[in-house]
Design an enzyme around this catalytic site. Sequence first.
Site, PDB file in Angstrom:
ATOM      1  CG  ASN A  10      -1.698   1.220   1.452  1.00 10.50           C
ATOM      2  OD1 ASN A  10      -1.820   2.035   0.547  1.00 10.50           O
ATOM      3  ND2 ASN A  10      -2.275   1.374   2.648  1.00 10.50           N
ATOM      4  CE  LYS A  12      -0.051   3.180   4.801  1.00 10.92           C
ATOM      5  NZ  LYS A  12       0.088   3.270   6.248  1.00 10.92           N
ATOM      6  CG  HIS A  96      -5.617   1.909   5.430  1.00 10.60           C
ATOM      7  ND1 HIS A  96      -5.127   2.897   6.252  1.00 10.60           N
ATOM      8  CD2 HIS A  96      -4.629   0.989   5.290  1.00 10.60           C
ATOM      9  CE1 HIS A  96      -3.878   2.575   6.579  1.00 10.60           C
ATOM     10  NE2 HIS A  96      -3.560   1.432   6.016  1.00 10.60           N
ATOM     11  CD  GLU A  98      -2.715   5.483   6.870  1.00  9.33           C
ATOM     12  OE1 GLU A  98      -2.734   5.488   5.626  1.00  9.33           O
ATOM     13  OE2 GLU A  98      -1.811   4.923   7.524  1.00  9.33           O
ATOM     14  CD  GLU A 168      -3.363  -2.587   7.537  1.00 12.58           C
ATOM     15  OE1 GLU A 168      -2.239  -2.760   7.069  1.00 12.58           O
ATOM     16  OE2 GLU A 168      -4.070  -1.617   7.275  1.00 12.58           O
ATOM     17  N   GLY A 174       2.744   2.109  10.858  1.00  8.36           N
ATOM     18  CA  GLY A 174       3.702   3.198  10.686  1.00  8.36           C
ATOM     19  C   GLY A 174       4.454   3.560  11.960  1.00  8.36           C
ATOM     20  CB  SER A 214       5.434  -1.972  11.897  1.00 11.73           C
ATOM     21  OG  SER A 214       5.081  -0.620  12.146  1.00 11.73           O
TER      22      SER A 214
HETATM   23  P1  PGA Z   1       3.027   0.195   7.662  1.00  8.79           P
HETATM   24  O1  PGA Z   1       1.554   0.422   7.047  1.00  8.79           O
HETATM   25  O2  PGA Z   1       3.553  -1.065   7.068  1.00  8.79           O
HETATM   26  O3  PGA Z   1       3.809   1.412   7.229  1.00  8.79           O
HETATM   27  O4  PGA Z   1       2.868   0.098   9.130  1.00  8.79           O
HETATM   28  C1  PGA Z   1       0.672  -0.648   6.872  1.00  8.79           C
HETATM   29  C2  PGA Z   1      -0.649  -0.149   6.357  1.00  8.79           C
HETATM   30  O5  PGA Z   1      -1.083   0.929   6.768  1.00  8.79           O
HETATM   31  O6  PGA Z   1      -1.295  -0.806   5.514  1.00  8.79           O
END
Ligand code: PGA
Length: 252
Positions: A10, A12, A96, A98, A168, A174, A214
Amino acid sequence: MPRTPLIAGNWKMNTNLGEAEQLALAVARSAADVMEREVMIAPPFTAIAQVADILHDSRVILAAQNICWAEKGAFTGEISPPMLKEMGGTMAIVGHSERRHIFGETDQLINRRVAGAMEHQLVPILCIGEQLAEREVDRTMAVLEKQLRVGLADITVNEPSELVIAYEPVWAIGTGKTASPEQAQEVHAFIRNLLAAMFEKDIASQIRILYGGSVVPDNVDALMGQEDVDGALVGGAALKAESFDRIIHFNG
Ligand code: PGA
């Protein structure tokens, strides 16, 4: 029947056009020798046409980071399933964290996105996950159950390949903090049981449940070693060709 692992990147709101093309080329090369695994990337919409061209003859699946339920009309800022399909996209990330926590998307809205994607034969990756405060007061399973039940309300699944779930934990996205393999497995098994209560057991046993938050080269093998972890949804590490290559080639 074993579930085919899915490694999903992803991107983003990252990459300009040149960076997106470079990265897509690298992923296409990385995936060329990967058998019995699926690799997917979700670039930003601005780069999707160019990335689609690069992926055309590759084994990499093209996905959107979000998808609207309607085919067209007054939905400023949205992309429809036919628009994505015209680009060659076949999957879409939905719900997601976010989208939920920065943009206020609700389970009900996310449910419409899931339904709209599936009506157009796109495979939604429905993301669910608890926040740290919810985990600390032992509400993880309750939060996930609501996100799953409302997010999948009135959804029919005829084939397990029609739907993907991504667990997640918000506190792991992140942040460099990952759920331990045991924590991930506990939640994934819980999700699979819930799916079995909502759909036919044979289907629930075959729906893929990805872990996200992560995921990096150093932890992917242990996470993928868990029985109910069927893949990874990767953010930061999907932006680096070398890291993503290693994650695609996880051991196990
Ligand atoms: P990350 O993001 O691997 O940077 O933690 C995962 C995601 O938001 O899908």
